[in-house]
Scaffold this motif. Structure first.
Motif, PDB file in Angstrom:
ATOM      1  N   LEU A 166       0.692  -1.101   0.041  1.00 39.53           N
ATOM      2  CA  LEU A 166      -0.122  -0.039  -0.073  1.00 39.53           C
ATOM      3  C   LEU A 166       0.805   1.137   0.073  1.00 39.53           C
ATOM      4  CD1 LEU A 166      -2.845   1.292   0.141  1.00 39.53           C
ATOM      5  CD2 LEU A 166      -2.599   1.234   2.677  1.00 39.53           C
ATOM      6  N   THR A 167       1.924   1.181   0.885  1.00 37.18           N
ATOM      7  CA  THR A 167       2.866   2.386   0.935  1.00 37.18           C
ATOM      8  C   THR A 167       3.544   2.707  -0.263  1.00 37.18           C
ATOM      9  OG1 THR A 167       3.345   2.055   3.368  1.00 37.18           O
ATOM     10  CG2 THR A 167       4.856   3.422   2.183  1.00 37.18           C
ATOM     11  N   ARG A 168       3.895   1.748  -1.062  1.00 40.07           N
ATOM     12  CA  ARG A 168       4.668   1.609  -2.330  1.00 40.07           C
ATOM     13  C   ARG A 168       3.613   2.364  -3.541  1.00 40.07           C
ATOM     14  NH1 ARG A 168       6.908  -2.829  -2.412  1.00 40.07           N
ATOM     15  NH2 ARG A 168       5.116  -3.999  -3.616  1.00 40.07           N
ATOM     16  N   THR A 169       2.284   1.866  -3.316  1.00 35.82           N
ATOM     17  CA  THR A 169       1.499   2.433  -4.466  1.00 35.82           C
ATOM     18  C   THR A 169       0.953   4.037  -3.890  1.00 35.82           C
ATOM     19  OG1 THR A 169       0.472   0.249  -4.675  1.00 35.82           O
ATOM     20  CG2 THR A 169      -0.971   2.405  -5.280  1.00 35.82           C
ATOM     21  N   ILE A 170       0.956   4.395  -2.725  1.00 36.84           N
ATOM     22  CA  ILE A 170       0.516   5.596  -2.438  1.00 36.84           C
ATOM     23  C   ILE A 170       1.621   6.540  -3.060  1.00 36.84           C
ATOM     24  CG2 ILE A 170       0.402   7.247  -0.359  1.00 36.84           C
ATOM     25  CD1 ILE A 170      -0.628   4.935   0.988  1.00 36.84           C
ATOM     26  N   LYS A 171       2.954   5.988  -2.711  1.00 32.37           N
ATOM     27  CA  LYS A 171       4.135   6.848  -3.148  1.00 32.37           C
ATOM     28  C   LYS A 171       4.162   6.955  -4.729  1.00 32.37           C
ATOM     29  CE  LYS A 171       9.235   7.064  -2.927  1.00 32.37           C
ATOM     30  NZ  LYS A 171      10.319   6.418  -2.261  1.00 32.37           N
ATOM     31  N   ALA A 172       3.741   5.869  -5.432  1.00 39.20           N
ATOM     32  CA  ALA A 172       3.682   6.138  -6.874  1.00 39.20           C
ATOM     33  C   ALA A 172       2.591   7.011  -7.292  1.00 39.20           C
ATOM     34  CB  ALA A 172       3.416   4.653  -7.265  1.00 39.20           C
ATOM     35  N   VAL A 173       1.680   7.195  -6.733  1.00 45.39           N
ATOM     36  CA  VAL A 173       0.341   7.952  -7.251  1.00 45.39           C
ATOM     37  C   VAL A 173       0.419   9.349  -6.635  1.00 45.39           C
ATOM     38  CG1 VAL A 173      -1.039   5.801  -7.714  1.00 45.39           C
ATOM     39  CG2 VAL A 173      -1.268   7.263  -5.443  1.00 45.39           C
ATOM     40  N   THR A 174       1.436   9.819  -5.723  1.00 41.03           N
ATOM     41  CA  THR A 174       1.561  11.057  -4.817  1.00 41.03           C
ATOM     42  C   THR A 174       1.701  12.091  -5.850  1.00 41.03           C
ATOM     43  OG1 THR A 174       2.087  10.119  -2.808  1.00 41.03           O
ATOM     44  CG2 THR A 174       2.704  12.174  -3.118  1.00 41.03           C
ATOM     45  N   GLY A 175       0.974  13.149  -5.715  1.00 38.61           N
ATOM     46  CA  GLY A 175       1.088  14.063  -6.794  1.00 38.61           C
ATOM     47  C   GLY A 175       0.273  14.377  -7.989  1.00 38.61           C
ATOM     48  N   HIS A 176      -0.284  13.166  -8.035  1.00 37.28           N
ATOM     49  CA  HIS A 176      -1.233  13.205  -9.269  1.00 37.28           C
ATOM     50  C   HIS A 176      -2.660  13.395  -9.151  1.00 37.28           C
ATOM     51  CE1 HIS A 176       1.736   9.581 -10.834  1.00 37.28           C
ATOM     52  NE2 HIS A 176       2.269  10.763 -10.522  1.00 37.28           N
ATOM     53  N   PHE A 177      -3.249  13.268  -7.834  1.00 33.57           N
ATOM     54  CA  PHE A 177      -4.721  13.996  -7.543  1.00 33.57           C
ATOM     55  C   PHE A 177      -4.582  14.181  -6.027  1.00 33.57           C
ATOM     56  CE2 PHE A 177      -4.319   9.022  -7.939  1.00 33.57           C
ATOM     57  CZ  PHE A 177      -5.146   8.429  -6.766  1.00 33.57           C
ATOM     58  N   VAL A 178      -5.663  14.608  -5.886  1.00 30.72           N
ATOM     59  CA  VAL A 178      -6.050  14.846  -4.510  1.00 30.72           C
ATOM     60  C   VAL A 178      -7.094  13.720  -3.882  1.00 30.72           C
ATOM     61  CG1 VAL A 178      -7.125  16.175  -2.718  1.00 30.72           C
ATOM     62  CG2 VAL A 178      -5.527  17.265  -4.390  1.00 30.72           C
ATOM     63  N   CYS A 179      -6.919  13.103  -2.944  1.00 34.83           N
ATOM     64  CA  CYS A 179      -8.068  12.158  -2.353  1.00 34.83           C
ATOM     65  C   CYS A 179      -8.579  12.420  -1.009  1.00 34.83           C
ATOM     66  CB  CYS A 179      -7.295  10.599  -2.407  1.00 34.83           C
ATOM     67  SG  CYS A 179      -8.418   9.227  -2.207  1.00 34.83           S
ATOM     68  N   ASP A 180      -9.839  12.591  -0.787  1.00 36.49           N
ATOM     69  CA  ASP A 180     -10.562  12.658   0.375  1.00 36.49           C
ATOM     70  C   ASP A 180     -10.877  11.128   0.877  1.00 36.49           C
ATOM     71  OD1 ASP A 180     -10.233  15.449   0.814  1.00 36.49           O
ATOM     72  OD2 ASP A 180     -11.967  15.841  -0.210  1.00 36.49           O
ATOM     73  N   CYS A 181     -10.667  10.741   2.117  1.00 38.84           N
ATOM     74  CA  CYS A 181     -10.990   9.503   2.521  1.00 38.84           C
ATOM     75  C   CYS A 181     -11.854   9.449   3.532  1.00 38.84           C
ATOM     76  CB  CYS A 181      -9.553   8.755   2.988  1.00 38.84           C
ATOM     77  SG  CYS A 181      -8.184   8.434   1.776  1.00 38.84           S
ATOM     78  N   ARG A 182     -12.950   8.538   3.568  1.00 39.22           N
ATOM     79  CA  ARG A 182     -13.863   8.359   4.554  1.00 39.22           C
ATOM     80  C   ARG A 182     -13.986   6.834   4.988  1.00 39.22           C
ATOM     81  NH1 ARG A 182     -12.981  12.836   4.365  1.00 39.22           N
ATOM     82  NH2 ARG A 182     -14.457  14.669   4.392  1.00 39.22           N
ATOM     83  N   GLY A 183     -14.013   6.624   6.399  1.00 35.26           N
ATOM     84  CA  GLY A 183     -14.337   5.177   6.801  1.00 35.26           C
ATOM     85  C   GLY A 183     -15.916   5.244   7.274  1.00 35.26           C
ATOM     86  N   VAL A 184     -16.534   4.268   6.979  1.00 36.30           N
ATOM     87  CA  VAL A 184     -17.922   4.315   7.666  1.00 36.30           C
ATOM     88  C   VAL A 184     -17.948   2.883   8.476  1.00 36.30           C
ATOM     89  CG1 VAL A 184     -18.572   2.672   5.780  1.00 36.30           C
ATOM     90  CG2 VAL A 184     -20.464   3.923   7.008  1.00 36.30           C
ATOM     91  N   GLY A 185     -18.623   3.284   9.715  1.00 39.91           N
ATOM     92  CA  GLY A 185     -18.582   2.180  10.828  1.00 39.91           C
ATOM     93  C   GLY A 185     -17.060   2.254  11.519  1.00 39.91           C
ATOM     94  N   THR A 186     -16.964   1.206  12.242  1.00 42.75           N
ATOM     95  CA  THR A 186     -15.840   1.318  13.132  1.00 42.75           C
ATOM     96  C   THR A 186     -14.670   0.077  12.826  1.00 42.75           C
ATOM     97  OG1 THR A 186     -17.054  -0.053  14.863  1.00 42.75           O
ATOM     98  CG2 THR A 186     -17.278   2.622  14.931  1.00 42.75           C
ATOM     99  N   ASP A 187     -14.951  -0.627  11.711  1.00 42.81           N
ATOM    100  CA  ASP A 187     -13.941  -1.663  11.470  1.00 42.81           C
ATOM    101  C   ASP A 187     -12.890  -1.333  10.577  1.00 42.81           C
ATOM    102  OD1 ASP A 187     -15.551  -3.161  13.128  1.00 42.81           O
ATOM    103  OD2 ASP A 187     -16.973  -4.008  11.492  1.00 42.81           O
ATOM    104  N   TRP A 188     -12.683  -0.058  10.122  1.00 42.17           N
ATOM    105  CA  TRP A 188     -11.542  -0.005   9.301  1.00 42.17           C
ATOM    106  C   TRP A 188     -10.408   0.820  10.393  1.00 42.17           C
ATOM    107  CZ3 TRP A 188     -10.802   5.654   9.398  1.00 42.17           C
ATOM    108  CH2 TRP A 188     -11.769   6.429  10.067  1.00 42.17           C
ATOM    109  N   GLU A 189      -9.105   1.168   9.612  1.00 45.00           N
ATOM    110  CA  GLU A 189      -7.968   1.213  10.388  1.00 45.00           C
ATOM    111  C   GLU A 189      -7.747   2.984  10.128  1.00 45.00           C
ATOM    112  OE1 GLU A 189      -5.100   1.634  12.818  1.00 45.00           O
ATOM    113  OE2 GLU A 189      -6.070  -0.319  12.484  1.00 45.00           O
TER     114      GLU A 189
END
Length: 433
Positions: A166-189
């Motif tokens: 996941l970290t490697r992918t994030i690094k590869a796409v950084t600077g290409h677009f803005v991403c807002d993240c949402r977690g629904v419920g309480t089972d996500w990290e």
């Protein structure tokens, strides 16, 4: 046309021999379209909506139904001509609409087709967020849009990829677009979504109840549609022998940009700030310089806002240093610098306290969360104080005397964690005539 102004707040007076210069830089963008108006030509914006469709989204069934309704709300908030796509995320990433791997302009026809495709979403499979981001990145490739924005919704943890993947992918796409993240419920990290949102200059938040998703998606899309300038950088020039200790966004949220520097010779570096509409943000700049003699004045830094694609400078400000043996001058603390230093400490205290609590380190958790209570009380951060009160019993808010609650709802703990980096702007007196 959007114009940028920069205001620098600091105490430029340093005691003899001192090296560290701190300043808060307020960057304001004005002159763009008002809220609800088109931010530019239709083709100047692109949007990808990523919906978690893993098996857990069916427990309860209302969760996926709410996610579908939220996606429809986001589609309706797109203005005509904006290029868009919808992605279903499981242990793979699947294009829901359109059927070809491309973005299509929003229109009455394409919105209706997209909403029809969304209505057929089903929950199955696992979770691999890196693959979701890779597909979004591929869709944005070749898009001339000035602003590229994605929404990522999940209800679970990234079980089908390693953290390194996941970290490697994030690094590869950084600077290409803005991403807002949402977690629904309480089972996500929280840490996983924070890593994505921080790198991609977006926001992260919890939507405790699925019923709140539609309003949140609509709001995020509306804000994205209001951005009129994309990929603006904060450029910092420093004199010979100086060292940049850090550059951080400190309002509206805390984001450390120090490691994101791109050299821009001579003696300058660019720090990404993402897309802008009509808004204002604060940045904390800390520079270490070679000390000069008493009475000497130095330009410790020159800060400007730059559009990297054209290298156009759209706003400027100066950071100064004056050495003095007058302790009245040198010991005066800039209220802006003091305020945001406290805000950063507050966020760190909350996150460290929650980590200690999870690890069963009662004494450290009590100390750090107690410190957070004291800082929130001192800074007037009432919303944070209320969230802290759901995790600890407060005996004395001013001194930070607290006791850990025996039982804490997961939603309260996660809400405190996700919103720990939301800051409160320092109150400023109006300028004197």
């Amino acid at each position: 046309m959007t114009a940028f102004t920069l205001d620098v707040y600091q105490n430029e007076y340093l005691p003899e021999g001192s090296r560290e210069v701190n300043a808060i830089v307020t960057v304001s963008a004005t002159g763009g379209p008002a809220a609800g108006e088109a931010a530019g030509p239709a083709g100047s914006a692109a949007e990808v909506i990523i919906v978690d469709c893993s098996g857990s989204m069916h427990v309860p069934p209302t969760k996926l139904a709410a996610a579908k309704a939220a996606t429809v709300a986001a589609i309706d908030a797109l203005r005509d001509g904006v290029a868009f796509a919808v992605v279903a995320g499981t242990d793979t990433a699947k294009l829901v609409y359109p059927t070809k791997a491309e973005l299509v302009p929003a229109s009455a026809r394409t919105r209706a087709a997209a909403k029809e495709a969304v209505s057929h979403l089903r929950a199955s499979g696992g979770t691999a967020m890196g693959q979701w981001l890779q597909l979004a990145d591929a869709l944005f490739v070749g898009q001339p849009a000035a602003t590229r924005h994605a929404i990522l919704l999940t209800d679970g943890q990234n079980m089908h990829e390693t953290p390194r993947q996941l970290t490697r992918t994030i690094k590869a796409v950084t600077g290409h677009f803005v991403c807002d993240c949402r977690g629904v419920g309480t089972d996500w990290e929280v840490g996983e979504l924070r890593e994505i949102a921080t790198a991609l200059l977006g926001t992260v938040d919890i939507v405790a109840e699925p019923s709140g998703l539609a309003a949140d998606f609509r709001a995020m899309t509306t804000v994205a549609m209001g951005k009129s300038v994309g990929d603006v950088s904060l450029r910092l020039w420093t004199p010979q022998g100086a060292r940049v200790k850090f550059v951080k966004q400190v309002e509206p949220t805390l984001t450390d940009l120090t490691g994101r520097r791109v050299e821009s010779p001579p003696r300058s570096g660019d720090y990404p700030t993402g897309s802008w509409g009509n808004e204002s943000r604060d940045y904390h700049v800390c520079i270490e310089v070679n000390p000069a003699g008493v009475g000497d004045k130095m330009l410790a830094g020159r800060v400007s806002m730059v559009v990297p694609s054209t290298n156009e400078v759209v706003g400027k400000g100066q950071i100064l240093a004056i050495w003095t043996d007058d302790t009245v001058l040198s010991t005066k603390i800039s209220p802006e610098v003091a305020h945001y230093t406290g805000q950063a400490e507050l966020a760190a205290a909350i996150q460290e306290g929650l980590e200690a609590r999870k690890a069963g380190q009662v004494e450290r958790a009590t100390a750090r969360l107690g410190r957070a209570v004291a800082l929130a009380t001192e800074s007037g951060h009432g919303d944070t104080a209320k969230l802290l009160a759901k995790v600890v019993d407060i005996e004395d808010a001013a001194t930070g005397t607290v006791r850990l609650k025996r039982a804490v709802e997961a939603v309260d703990e996660m809400t405190l964690d996700t919103r720990s980096t939301v800051t409160k702007r320092v109150g400023r007196k109006p300028a004197e005539d």
